[in-house]
Design a protein around this motif. Structure first.
Motif, PDB file in Angstrom:
ATOM      1  N   MET A  47      -5.560  -2.934   1.831  1.00 59.85           N
ATOM      2  CA  MET A  47      -4.813  -2.990   0.573  1.00 59.85           C
ATOM      3  C   MET A  47      -3.313  -2.868   0.812  1.00 59.85           C
ATOM      4  N   ARG A  48      -2.932  -2.032   1.744  1.00 62.12           N
ATOM      5  CA  ARG A  48      -1.498  -1.916   2.056  1.00 62.12           C
ATOM      6  C   ARG A  48      -0.946  -3.240   2.563  1.00 62.12           C
ATOM      7  N   ARG A  49      -1.700  -3.933   3.414  1.00 61.79           N
ATOM      8  CA  ARG A  49      -1.231  -5.217   3.937  1.00 61.79           C
ATOM      9  C   ARG A  49      -1.184  -6.272   2.824  1.00 61.79           C
ATOM     10  N   PHE A  50      -2.206  -6.306   1.951  1.00 62.37           N
ATOM     11  CA  PHE A  50      -2.176  -7.230   0.811  1.00 62.37           C
ATOM     12  C   PHE A  50      -0.925  -6.975  -0.032  1.00 62.37           C
ATOM     13  N   ASN A  51      -0.676  -5.706  -0.315  1.00 67.54           N
ATOM     14  CA  ASN A  51       0.445  -5.344  -1.180  1.00 67.54           C
ATOM     15  C   ASN A  51       1.799  -5.674  -0.554  1.00 67.54           C
ATOM     16  N   GLU A  52       1.851  -5.756   0.750  1.00 64.91           N
ATOM     17  CA  GLU A  52       3.082  -6.173   1.428  1.00 64.91           C
ATOM     18  C   GLU A  52       3.275  -7.682   1.347  1.00 64.91           C
ATOM     19  N   LYS A  53       2.186  -8.432   1.395  1.00 69.91           N
ATOM     20  CA  LYS A  53       2.263  -9.892   1.469  1.00 69.91           C
ATOM     21  C   LYS A  53       2.280 -10.588   0.110  1.00 69.91           C
ATOM     22  N   VAL A  54       1.615 -10.018  -0.877  1.00 70.10           N
ATOM     23  CA  VAL A  54       1.463 -10.710  -2.154  1.00 70.10           C
ATOM     24  C   VAL A  54       2.799 -11.026  -2.830  1.00 70.10           C
ATOM     25  N   PRO A  55       3.744 -10.094  -2.925  1.00 66.59           N
ATOM     26  CA  PRO A  55       4.952 -10.449  -3.688  1.00 66.59           C
ATOM     27  C   PRO A  55       5.930 -11.362  -2.939  1.00 66.59           C
ATOM     28  N   GLY A  56       5.421 -12.415  -2.345  1.00 65.30           N
ATOM     29  CA  GLY A  56       6.263 -13.395  -1.664  1.00 65.30           C
ATOM     30  C   GLY A  56       6.739 -14.464  -2.637  1.00 65.30           C
ATOM     31  N   PRO A  57       7.463 -15.458  -2.128  1.00 66.99           N
ATOM     32  CA  PRO A  57       8.055 -16.495  -2.985  1.00 66.99           C
ATOM     33  C   PRO A  57       7.032 -17.271  -3.832  1.00 66.99           C
ATOM     34  N   GLY A 103       1.250  -0.206 -14.170  1.00 67.35           N
ATOM     35  CA  GLY A 103       0.042   0.403 -13.624  1.00 67.35           C
ATOM     36  C   GLY A 103      -0.249   0.049 -12.183  1.00 67.35           C
ATOM     37  N   ASN A 104      -0.457  -1.247 -11.914  1.00 60.70           N
ATOM     38  CA  ASN A 104      -0.859  -1.649 -10.570  1.00 60.70           C
ATOM     39  C   ASN A 104       0.234  -1.434  -9.530  1.00 60.70           C
ATOM     40  N   ILE A 105       1.458  -1.781  -9.856  1.00 58.47           N
ATOM     41  CA  ILE A 105       2.540  -1.609  -8.878  1.00 58.47           C
ATOM     42  C   ILE A 105       2.764  -0.142  -8.531  1.00 58.47           C
ATOM     43  N   PRO A 106       2.796   0.776  -9.507  1.00 60.21           N
ATOM     44  CA  PRO A 106       2.908   2.189  -9.119  1.00 60.21           C
ATOM     45  C   PRO A 106       1.745   2.671  -8.236  1.00 60.21           C
ATOM     46  N   LEU A 107       0.545   2.178  -8.499  1.00 63.46           N
ATOM     47  CA  LEU A 107      -0.585   2.535  -7.634  1.00 63.46           C
ATOM     48  C   LEU A 107      -0.388   1.961  -6.232  1.00 63.46           C
ATOM     49  N   ASN A 108       0.100   0.727  -6.146  1.00 65.47           N
ATOM     50  CA  ASN A 108       0.388   0.117  -4.845  1.00 65.47           C
ATOM     51  C   ASN A 108       1.440   0.927  -4.090  1.00 65.47           C
ATOM     52  N   THR A 109       2.467   1.355  -4.799  1.00 68.76           N
ATOM     53  CA  THR A 109       3.541   2.136  -4.187  1.00 68.76           C
ATOM     54  C   THR A 109       3.018   3.476  -3.683  1.00 68.76           C
ATOM     55  N   PRO A 129      -8.807   3.293 -10.439  1.00 62.48           N
ATOM     56  CA  PRO A 129      -7.779   2.954 -11.440  1.00 62.48           C
ATOM     57  C   PRO A 129      -7.208   1.548 -11.248  1.00 62.48           C
ATOM     58  N   TRP A 130      -6.974   1.159 -10.008  1.00 64.03           N
ATOM     59  CA  TRP A 130      -6.417  -0.164  -9.738  1.00 64.03           C
ATOM     60  C   TRP A 130      -7.378  -1.243 -10.208  1.00 64.03           C
ATOM     61  N   ASN A 131      -8.668  -1.077  -9.906  1.00 64.15           N
ATOM     62  CA  ASN A 131      -9.669  -2.065 -10.314  1.00 64.15           C
ATOM     63  C   ASN A 131      -9.794  -2.163 -11.833  1.00 64.15           C
ATOM     64  N   ARG A 132      -9.727  -1.019 -12.532  1.00 65.92           N
ATOM     65  CA  ARG A 132      -9.788  -1.057 -14.002  1.00 65.92           C
ATOM     66  C   ARG A 132      -8.604  -1.835 -14.574  1.00 65.92           C
ATOM     67  N   LEU A 133      -7.414  -1.508 -14.100  1.00 69.48           N
ATOM     68  CA  LEU A 133      -6.221  -2.212 -14.564  1.00 69.48           C
ATOM     69  C   LEU A 133      -6.271  -3.693 -14.190  1.00 69.48           C
ATOM     70  N   HIS A 134      -6.757  -3.971 -13.000  1.00 69.91           N
ATOM     71  CA  HIS A 134      -6.834  -5.361 -12.550  1.00 69.91           C
ATOM     72  C   HIS A 134      -7.813  -6.168 -13.399  1.00 69.91           C
ATOM     73  N   LEU A 135      -8.913  -5.562 -13.799  1.00 73.49           N
ATOM     74  CA  LEU A 135      -9.870  -6.250 -14.665  1.00 73.49           C
ATOM     75  C   LEU A 135      -9.197  -6.637 -15.980  1.00 73.49           C
ATOM     76  N   ILE A 136      -8.457  -5.725 -16.564  1.00 69.51           N
ATOM     77  CA  ILE A 136      -7.798  -6.006 -17.846  1.00 69.51           C
ATOM     78  C   ILE A 136      -6.776  -7.126 -17.690  1.00 69.51           C
ATOM     79  N   ARG A 137      -5.939  -7.043 -16.654  1.00 71.43           N
ATOM     80  CA  ARG A 137      -4.917  -8.088 -16.499  1.00 71.43           C
ATOM     81  C   ARG A 137      -5.541  -9.424 -16.114  1.00 71.43           C
TER      82      ARG A 137
END
Length: 155
Positions: A47-57, A103-109, A129-137
């Protein structure tokens, strides 16, 4: 505004929102279930690696396009049912982004900051918590896509 712009913005809105919805759905139905079976240290590392790579261009183009293009459709379109659908899609996209930002970004941080600490505790604080928020979004983004797809291109 030239009459060709609203259909162009609608096309771009449908494409970006559809791609973004597909990205969100992929995380929901494939990535998260796939890494759920990993031990705590592997799950948190992944998850840490995903969170580093996802916010790319490429992601940022989709993330911003999901708001900008439907907004352009709303601003440039005529009234009626199509505008109501476009406004509803824009509201769904904004709500999804607010969940991401609030929600999700603070959890990622928090997960990133926990690197080197107890992976079990980090995962416990993060995963459900991340999965619950992710389901809603994800549902909001899919709804935004469906609403935009229902808008006629001939305002």
């Amino acid at each position: 505004m030239p009459s060709s712009l609203p259909p162009l913005f609608l096309t771009l809105a449908v494409i970006t929102t559809g791609l973004y919805a597909g990205f969100m759905l992929t995380f929901r139905i494939a990535i998260m279930p796939g890494i759920a079976a990993l031990p705590d240290e592997q799950f948190t590392a992944a998850m840490r690696r995903f969170n580093e790579k996802v916010p790319g261009p490429a992601f940022l183009v989709l993330f911003l396009g999901v708001i900008a293009f439907p907004a352009a459709v709303v601003i440039g379109g005529d009234g009626g049912t199509d505008r109501v659908l476009a406004v509803a899609a824009l509201v769904c996209a904004i709500a999804g982004h607010l969940i991401t930002i609030g929600g999700n970004i603070p959890l990622n941080t928090a997960l990133a900051r926990s690197e080197g600490d107890d992976d079990r505790a980090a995962r416990t604080a993060f995963e459900a918590p991340w999965n619950r928020l992710h389901l809603i979004r994800t549902l909001l983004t899919l709804l935004a896509f469906a609403l935009l797809a229902a808008v006629r291109a001939d305002f």
